[in-house]
Design an enzyme around this catalytic site. Structure first.
Site, PDB file in Angstrom:
ATOM      1  N   GLU A   1       0.840  -1.197   0.000  1.00  0.00           N
ATOM      2  CA  GLU A   1       0.000   0.000   0.000  1.00  0.00           C
ATOM      3  C   GLU A   1       0.880   1.254   0.000  1.00  0.00           C
ATOM      4  OE1 GLU A   1      -2.759   0.028   3.197  1.00  0.00           O
ATOM      5  OE2 GLU A   1      -3.699  -1.871   2.624  1.00  0.00           O
TER       6      GLU A   1
ATOM      7  N   GLN B   1      -5.151   0.849 -24.938  1.00  0.00           N
ATOM      8  CA  GLN B   1      -6.432   0.149 -24.788  1.00  0.00           C
ATOM      9  C   GLN B   1      -7.562   1.183 -24.830  1.00  0.00           C
ATOM     10  OE1 GLN B   1      -6.471  -3.025 -21.770  1.00  0.00           O
ATOM     11  NE2 GLN B   1      -4.282  -2.672 -21.471  1.00  0.00           N
TER      12      GLN B   1
ATOM     13  N   ASP C   1       3.089   2.186 -39.571  1.00  0.00           N
ATOM     14  CA  ASP C   1       1.863   1.501 -39.992  1.00  0.00           C
ATOM     15  C   ASP C   1       0.920   2.529 -40.608  1.00  0.00           C
ATOM     16  OD1 ASP C   1       0.267   2.717 -37.843  1.00  0.00           O
ATOM     17  OD2 ASP C   1       1.319   1.331 -36.519  1.00  0.00           O
TER      18      ASP C   1
ATOM     19  N   LYS D   1       1.868  -3.560 -42.361  1.00  0.00           N
ATOM     20  CA  LYS D   1       2.197  -4.625 -41.420  1.00  0.00           C
ATOM     21  C   LYS D   1       0.931  -5.345 -40.996  1.00  0.00           C
ATOM     22  CE  LYS D   1       1.777  -2.134 -37.044  1.00  0.00           C
ATOM     23  NZ  LYS D   1       2.440  -1.666 -35.819  1.00  0.00           N
TER      24      LYS D   1
ATOM     25  N   ASP E   1       8.018   0.333 -27.352  1.00  0.00           N
ATOM     26  CA  ASP E   1       7.865  -0.573 -26.210  1.00  0.00           C
ATOM     27  C   ASP E   1       8.924  -1.669 -26.291  1.00  0.00           C
ATOM     28  OD1 ASP E   1       7.053  -2.037 -24.045  1.00  0.00           O
ATOM     29  OD2 ASP E   1       4.979  -2.229 -24.646  1.00  0.00           O
TER      30      ASP E   1
ATOM     31  N   GLY F   1       9.838  -4.199 -31.398  1.00  0.00           N
ATOM     32  CA  GLY F   1       9.663  -5.179 -32.463  1.00  0.00           C
ATOM     33  C   GLY F   1       9.201  -4.541 -33.755  1.00  0.00           C
TER      34      GLY F   1
END
Length: 323
Positions: A47, A105, A178, A202, A234, A237
């Site tokens: 915590e 997301q 992309d 891609k 990130d 790749g």
């Protein structure tokens, strides 16, 4: 006299979490102030506890935290900092997140998935944030997830000015990794004087995150120095495969430019082994020694963030920063 009248005084105060205090220090120096002393530590069970060491009543508070690894702890700490300010009677609270966690997301690809970027915005609103300041969101639509003002700063002028100064005498092309980031590549092209555009076609398996296949280059890159632009790196790749694909298609060289240096897992090794001449990023996220390498250039975002914070404090125009 029916009340007490006084000339209102505004007080700008800057607070920082523990993930990237160096950036907060640079921002505070640009503003000519000191960071507010803060106590923060973890209990044995994980915590987080935070407390400010001086009064914040009535202040215009700017709470800085980059959502770096471990990302969930970084987000929770900033939420607690916002809540502490609300309960200590800060007048206005701005959550400054140079890197907005869970930004990838931002929509549902399949059924039974969350829209985590929206949940992030809801949590900060519930905690007490009146406003957000962030840099290069993964998609612009995230601005609409927060029920309040969002100042979406762009690192492109900082990165593009560096590229133009160092490589402007070469035959350039701007390449998107992309098709989805063509709009960003177009802005880069205009900034660099209308150089040609290209993109990498891609494919990506949605069941396996951080994995993609660079199929082919769409556009004319032969004999040109290609500026490969993205919002984040990130695992590297996608960007490393794109750089290799450009060289295989006849490019004279590749320069990678991205805002957020996440550098997870094999990212550093991949970038060192790929065909890129230089990798240019900003300091929206902290980099440890193991994430730095010879061909990496880190540009500071602090002047831009500090100007935005001053504009918000003085009720000025943040949009004017991009004109």
């Amino acid at each position: 006299m029916t009340g007490i009248h006084r000339t209102p005084e505004k007080n700008l105060m800057v607070f920082t979490g523990r993930t990237h205090p160096d950036l907060a220090d640079r921002v505070a120096r640009e503003l000519g102030i000191d960071l507010v002393p803060t106590s923060a530590y973890d209990f044995a069970n994980g915590e987080i506890y935070v407390r400010y060491e001086e009064s914040v009543r009535g202040c215009d508070a700017f709470v800085m935290q980059s959502h770096s690894t471990p990302i969930n702890e970084a987000i929770m700490e900033q939420l607690l900092m916002v809540d502490a300010l609300k309960r200590a009677s800060a007048k206005r609270i701005t959550a400054v997140m140079p890197f907005y966690g869970y930004a990838r997301q931002d929509k549902k690809h399949r059924g039974r998935e969350p829209i985590s970027a929206r949940l992030m915005a809801d949590m900060f609103k519930c905690a007490g944030a009146d406003r957000l300041i962030t840099v290069d969101l993964h998609t612009d639509q995230i601005q609409g997830f927060f029920d309040g003002p969002v100042d979406h700063l762009m690192a492109r002028p900082i990165l593009a000015d560096y590229v133009r100064e160092k490589y402007g005498d070469r035959k350039l092309a701007v390449v998107s990794p992309d098709a989805g980031r063509i709009k960003v590549a177009e802005q880069w092209s205009r900034h660099l004087g209308g150089v040609p555009l290209a993109f990498i076609h891609k494919t990506r398996n949605i069941d396996r995150p951080n994995e993609s296949v660079a199929n082919r280059v769409v556009g004319e890159v032969e004999g040109r120095w290609c500026v490969l632009v993205d919002d984040m790196i990130d695992t590297a790749g996608t960007i490393s495969k794109a750089a290799d694909a450009l060289m295989a298609d006849g490019a004279a060289g590749v320069i990678i430019a991205a805002t957020h240096a996440i550098f997870s897992g094999p990212a550093v090794e991949r970038m060192q082994e790929c065909a890129a001449e230089e990798v240019i990023v900003t300091d929206t996220l902290p980099l440890v020694d193991g994430q730095k390498f010879e061909d990496l250039t880190v540009l500071s975002i602090a002047p831009l963030v500090s100007r935005a914070m001053r504009a918000v404090f003085e009720d000025g125009s943040v949009t004017s920063l991009f004109n």
